[in-house]
Each structure stands twice: as C-alpha cells, then as structure tokens.
Design a protein around this motif. Structure first.
Motif, PDB file in Angstrom:
ATOM      1  N   VAL A 163      -7.066 -12.858  28.527  1.00 23.22           N
ATOM      2  CA  VAL A 163      -5.682 -12.386  27.929  1.00 23.22           C
ATOM      3  C   VAL A 163      -5.590 -13.531  26.721  1.00 23.22           C
ATOM      4  CG1 VAL A 163      -3.363 -12.196  28.353  1.00 23.22           C
ATOM      5  CG2 VAL A 163      -5.156 -11.502  30.054  1.00 23.22           C
ATOM      6  N   ILE A 190      -4.602  -3.659  31.664  1.00 24.04           N
ATOM      7  CA  ILE A 190      -5.516  -4.453  30.950  1.00 24.04           C
ATOM      8  C   ILE A 190      -6.850  -4.253  31.421  1.00 24.04           C
ATOM      9  CG2 ILE A 190      -6.404  -6.377  30.081  1.00 24.04           C
ATOM     10  CD1 ILE A 190      -3.128  -7.322  29.977  1.00 24.04           C
ATOM     11  N   ALA A 253      -1.712   0.312  29.010  1.00 23.59           N
ATOM     12  CA  ALA A 253      -2.815  -0.420  27.963  1.00 23.59           C
ATOM     13  C   ALA A 253      -3.561   0.537  27.049  1.00 23.59           C
ATOM     14  CB  ALA A 253      -3.839  -1.159  28.692  1.00 23.59           C
ATOM     15  N   ALA A 266      -1.401  -4.100  25.368  1.00 23.54           N
ATOM     16  CA  ALA A 266      -0.651  -3.560  26.653  1.00 23.54           C
ATOM     17  C   ALA A 266       0.644  -3.966  26.680  1.00 23.54           C
ATOM     18  CB  ALA A 266      -1.577  -4.102  27.790  1.00 23.54           C
TER      19      ALA A 266
END
Length: 297
Positions: A163, A190, A253, A266
């Motif tokens: 991330v 995600i 996402a 997302a």
C-alpha cells in the motif's frame, strides 16, 4: 529549350564568353534561379490524383504498430500474437513482424509467448509525468473529496502487496489494518484486484506463501475457491468486497496495468453506506481512466 536541342545548320564561329545564364543564340536569357520550393509560373496545372486534398500523408505501418500497442493494454495478463492480431484487426503475419520490431525496440516485452508493454513505453510515461501536473497524492485527495470515501493506491511488487499511499480525513477514515495486508490479499479488495492481474502461476505462488485464512464470516477461504474467484474477475472492472477483511467496512478496487507494473486504486466506505458502493466504484473507475498513466510513477 526545344531549340537548344536542334542540330546546328552551319558552323558558327566561337563567340566571346557571356555572363552565366545568357542564352547562346541571342534569345531571351534563362530565368533567374528560384529559391528552393518556389513554384514556376506555368500553364494550367496537371490534374491532381484522387484523394490528393485529403490531408497529410499517413504512414500505415506506424498506425498499425500503434494499434498493436493499444491492444496490448487491453490484456491484463499479456496476449499472444494471434490475440493481438485479432484485437487490432491485422493479418497475423503483419502483426507478428510489427510485434517483433516493437519488442526489439523495447516498447514491448515478450514472456512465455505473451506480449506486455515494455520499458521504453514506461519511459515515455515517466517523461510525461516530469513535464508537470498534479502528483499522486493530489489526485488521490481529489478523488477522496469527489467520492466521499478514503482512497488507496497499492502495487504488487517483488511478490507482495504494497500500500503506497492513503488519502483519508476524519470524515472519511481509512480501514484499520488490523491484519497484515500482505498476508491477507485474498480477503480485501486491494489484494484481490492485484492478484487478479497476475498470471495463474504467480497467484498460486502467492497463495502458497500466504494461505487464505478466514478473517470474518464473509471471508472466502481455500486456495481452490480463491483461485476460482480471481479467474472470474473481468478486466478493467472494479472488484467489490463486503466485510471480508474487516467487519463494518465495504471496499472496491480498480485494476491498473501499465507495462510490468501491477497496481490498483481503491476506496472504502462504512457498511452503513454500502448502498453507494457500486456507484462510487464506477466513479472511481472513470476517474482512474481519465488519468495519465504517468501518475503511478
């Protein structure tokens, strides 16, 4: 000029030298030299061939190569020469020669019989990004305010989920990462979106390293079931997830595949606003689609 080509009727004595350009037979002197590209004053122009006024000349081979580059972008897991020829509406032989040239120049790369966008194309995107424009964080904040949801940007790199950034505020809080995002990719939007962009062997490798465990009553577990779900995901369409990673949260996402980069944008919403999930996911897809590919670099 016709008379210059006629044979002499009588032998003429040599004349004294004349300035360059003066006609040797006492007629009118030659025209003065014209700048390159200046038209000669002449009689009626010859008829122009059909289509001469349709605009600039276009190079067909360049057009066909660009169509192939566009077609490659439509396949998340790469595409064979036959698939690309069909998508670009080209003969297979023509497509093969163009693909081989594009791969040689670095605009495409070939792996296991499939073509992907190459580093040269990525370099163009990076150079466009350096020319100015909003950075990733600015774009994410704009999407957060437009969608009324926390927004995330993530990559699949070196076999793991990363991330990269999150745009949130007190009114649109991000999901609390109570379980390791890398180890729970099967459960959140995600991770599902990123894994869905990988070839099947890479998905299997990831799930072998991170076996899909249950996090909530809604989490899908079991490698076979997760692989079946990932295979059913549609290219370019949002991935929706409802309370599979965290109770009280729904997520969506959108896949982003540019060359070798596997990425996603997302969003998350509280479950009380789950009725908005589909509509905001579609908004997110349009927002990401309107962005230049260079924004991910």
């Amino acid at each position: 000029m016709d008379r210059i080509a006629q044979p002499f009727e009588k032998t003429q004595p040599f004349e004294t030298a004349r300035p360059f350009g003066e006609h040797p037979f006492g007629e009118q002197p030659f025209e003065a030299a014209r700048p390159l590209g200046t038209a000669r004053e002449a009689g009626p122009a010859a008829p122009r061939p059909p289509g001469a006024d349709r605009g600039p000349t276009l190079i067909g081979s360049v057009q066909r190569a660009l169509r192939l580059l566009e077609a490659v972008g439509g396949f998340r897991r790469g595409a064979t020469a036959k698939q690309l020829a069909r998508a670009a509406e080209l003969p297979l032989g023509t497509a093969y020669h163009l693909l081989r040239t594009l791969a040689h120049e670095g605009y495409l790369r070939r792996s296991e019989g499939r073509f992907f966008h190459g580093e040269a194309l990525d370099g163009i995107a990076r150079s466009r990004g350096r020319c100015g424009g909003p950075d990733l964080r600015t774009r994410m904040r704009s999407l957060r305010d437009e969608l009324g949801a926390a927004v995330y940007f993530a990559l699949y790199r070196d076999g793991e989920v990363h991330v990269v950034d999150v745009a949130e505020d007190p009114n649109r809080p991000a999901v609390e990462p109570w379980a390791d995002f890398r180890a729970t990719a099967h459960a959140h939007a995600i991770g599902q979106c990123l894994l869905g962009q990988l070839p099947e062997e890479e998905r299997r490798d990831h799930l072998a390293r991170h076996p899909p465990a249950g996090l909530t009553p809604s989490t899908l577990t079991g490698e076979t079931a997760v692989l079946r779900r990932l295979a059913s995901l549609r290219p370019t369409m949002p991935v929706l997830e409802r309370q599979e990673y965290a109770l009280g949260t729904v997520c969506a996402a959108v896949p982003i595949t540019i060359g070798p980069v596997v990425a996603t944008m997302a969003l998350s919403l509280p479950v009380e606003r789950a009725d908005r999930l589909v509509s905001v996911a579609c908004q997110l897809r349009r927002g990401v689609g309107a962005m230049s590919p260079s924004f991910i670099f």
